[in-house]
Design a protein around this motif. Structure first.
Motif, short mmCIF file in Angstrom:
data_model
loop_
_atom_site.label_atom_id
_atom_site.label_comp_id
_atom_site.label_asym_id
_atom_site.label_seq_id
_atom_site.Cartn_x
_atom_site.Cartn_y
_atom_site.Cartn_z
N ILE A 175 11.44 7.19 -6.51
CA ILE A 175 11.03 8.60 -7.05
C ILE A 175 9.73 8.96 -7.43
CG2 ILE A 175 12.14 10.18 -8.68
CD1 ILE A 175 14.24 9.31 -6.55
N ASP A 176 9.23 9.72 -6.71
CA ASP A 176 7.54 9.83 -7.07
C ASP A 176 7.33 11.00 -7.91
OD1 ASP A 176 4.94 9.62 -6.42
OD2 ASP A 176 4.84 10.44 -4.41
N ASP A 177 6.07 10.96 -8.75
CA ASP A 177 5.78 11.88 -9.70
C ASP A 177 6.74 12.16 -10.61
OD1 ASP A 177 3.64 12.07 -7.96
OD2 ASP A 177 4.39 13.98 -6.73
N LEU A 219 10.54 3.85 -9.31
CA LEU A 219 10.31 4.88 -10.11
C LEU A 219 8.96 5.01 -10.26
CD1 LEU A 219 12.23 6.55 -12.80
CD2 LEU A 219 9.91 6.24 -13.10
N LYS A 220 8.27 5.95 -9.68
CA LYS A 220 6.96 6.18 -9.90
C LYS A 220 6.58 7.05 -11.11
CE LYS A 220 3.83 5.28 -6.66
NZ LYS A 220 3.02 5.69 -5.41
N ILE A 221 5.96 6.66 -12.13
CA ILE A 221 5.43 7.33 -13.30
C ILE A 221 4.46 8.19 -12.87
CG2 ILE A 221 4.57 7.65 -15.52
CD1 ILE A 221 5.97 4.87 -16.01
N LEU A 228 10.19 4.70 0.76
CA LEU A 228 10.26 6.00 0.92
C LEU A 228 9.80 6.70 -0.12
CD1 LEU A 228 13.25 6.26 3.44
CD2 LEU A 228 10.80 6.33 4.11
N GLU A 229 9.13 7.45 -0.33
CA GLU A 229 8.89 8.26 -1.76
C GLU A 229 9.28 9.67 -1.59
OE1 GLU A 229 4.88 7.96 -3.21
OE2 GLU A 229 5.06 5.59 -3.23
N ILE A 230 10.14 9.86 -2.38
CA ILE A 230 10.61 11.56 -2.53
C ILE A 230 10.38 12.05 -3.96
CG2 ILE A 230 12.09 11.30 -0.62
CD1 ILE A 230 14.43 11.31 -2.45
N ILE A 235 5.70 5.33 2.28
CA ILE A 235 5.24 6.67 2.85
C ILE A 235 6.02 7.83 2.10
CG2 ILE A 235 4.85 5.75 5.12
CD1 ILE A 235 7.50 6.75 5.94
N ASN A 236 5.41 8.93 2.12
CA ASN A 236 5.57 10.06 1.23
C ASN A 236 6.59 11.11 2.25
OD1 ASN A 236 4.35 10.12 -1.37
ND2 ASN A 236 2.67 9.43 -0.04
N LEU A 237 7.83 11.22 1.80
CA LEU A 237 8.72 12.61 2.60
C LEU A 237 8.57 13.54 2.04
CD1 LEU A 237 11.51 10.44 3.53
CD2 LEU A 237 9.64 10.60 5.11
N PHE A 291 0.94 -1.25 0.08
CA PHE A 291 -0.08 0.09 -0.01
C PHE A 291 0.76 1.31 -0.03
CE2 PHE A 291 -2.27 -3.35 2.18
CZ PHE A 291 -3.68 -3.36 1.51
N GLU A 292 0.28 2.37 -0.38
CA GLU A 292 0.77 3.81 -0.33
C GLU A 292 -0.01 4.46 0.95
OE1 GLU A 292 1.13 6.42 -3.31
OE2 GLU A 292 2.01 8.04 -2.09
N ALA A 293 0.58 4.89 1.99
CA ALA A 293 -0.04 5.82 2.84
C ALA A 293 -0.20 6.89 2.61
CB ALA A 293 0.88 5.44 4.41
#
Ligand code: C2E
Ligand code: MG
Ligand code: MG
Ligand code: MG
Length: 292
Positions: free
Chosen positions: A179-181, A200-202, A149-151, A117-119, A58-60
């Motif tokens: 790497i988010d977004d 890597l998140k597109i 960890l998503e940054i 989780i998003n930082l 999951f993504e929180a």
């Protein structure tokens, strides 16, 4: 506009609300008391591994249960958290709450779920961010392999020397760094190569406009191929249609996240999903089934 999230809770978002809130002293007062009043929640959006048709984790995602306004989305209050520096204490809470949730799932026997989780940029800049994360992992006996960890690219590139060092420390522990977004910031593939990130998140904006034979298809498939050549796995976020799912899967994107499968869910809804052993990517997991 009012958007439904989950079955009983309503998430309210007005496009101009974030801007209005910045000038609203009452809103700021509410926000500064929200943490001590225990009004923040994490909701969890499923991520699926397409080749196995399996739930991966999951993504929180942060939610604020405001006493009168209902459940608020980050767009309405995150800018204010950043502006006031409150994000530091709220971010600490997020890290701890995420690890506590993993501990709970592990105790229930669901030991292989991952949680992302998003930082935010200012959180990532904290000198003790590594300790914050490792402390929470130890406190709840979490295998670091379960944590992502998503940054964003921009966060990582602000001070690239430090980022490389810090991300290496996380990687050595077994934590996944995503790497988010991706595609919305200032980075390029060369800079990406310097970062020891493994996922890597597109960004949703690419997924949204994807159509057979469109230019976006070529861009996205190139991004996926390069990411794979750097041994990164790829997550597509914001999948809303079966066509998008099919195109991304055909391009080799292994991990999928989006409203087509499930919206972010409060913990009690996740518990139901896990108890029903709905681990496979099929219609029973899709959003339409949640509407009864
Ligand atoms: P993000 O990290 O890119 O998270 C994905 C966002 O896309 C979430 O919005 C999610 O609900 C939404 N989403 C996922 N699938 C779909 C889809 O199929 N269609 C559409 N229209 N949207 C989809 P959300 O929860 O409103 O969060 C927005 C942003 O707020 C996040 O974007 C992230 O940047 C930030 N955020 C959320 N939680 C936290 C947190 O705990 N800490 C920090 N620092 N930032 C957070
Ligand atoms: Mg994210
Ligand atoms: Mg994202
Ligand atoms: Mg995004």
């Amino acid at each position: 506009s009012v958007k439904q999230e989950g079955r009983n809770s309503w998430a309210v978002f007005h496009a101009d609300m974030a801007q209005k809130n910045v000038d609203d002293p009452l809103f700021l007062q509410d926000l500064s008391q929200a943490l001590s009043r225990d009004q923040f929640e994490l909701w969890y959006q499923p991520q699926y591994h397409a080749p196995e048709h399996a739930l991966a984790g999951f993504e929180a995602l942060l939610r604020w249960r405001h006493p009168t306004r209902g459940v608020l989305l980050p767009a309405t209050f995150l800018p204010m958290l950043e502006k006031t520096g409150l994000i530091i204490s709220v971010g600490r809470w997020v890290i701890d709450a995420a690890c506590r949730q993993l501990h709970h799932w592990n105790n229930q026997g669901f030991k292989h779920l991952t949680l992302a989780i998003n930082l935010s940029p200012s959180q990532f800049e904290q000198h003790d961010i590594y300790d914050q994360i490792t402390d929470s992992l130890h406190r709840y006996h979490i295998d670091p392999m379960q944590l992502t960890l998503e940054i964003t690219e921009n966060t990582a590139l602000k001070n690239i020397e430090r980022s490389v060092q810090l991300l290496n420390q996380f990687a050595q522990m077994g934590i996944t760094v995503a790497i988010d977004d991706f595609g919305t910031g200032y980075s390029n593939m060369l800079m990406l190569k310097r970062l020891p990130a493994t996922e890597l998140k597109i960004d949703r904006s690419f997924v949204k406009d994807i159509r057979d034979n469109s230019r976006n298809v070529k861009i996205v498939s190139t991004i996926i191929d390069i990411a794979h050549s750097m041994n990164m796995h790829v997550v597509a976020e914001g999948i809303e249609t079966a066509e998008q799912q099919a195109l991304l899967t055909n391009m080799g994107c292994a991990y999928l996240q989006g409203f087509l499968f499930a919206r972010p869910l409060p913990a009690e809804k996740v518990a139901v999903l896990l108890q029903q052993k709905r681990f496979t990517l099929s219609l029973e997991c899709s959003d339409s089934s949640q509407k009864k």
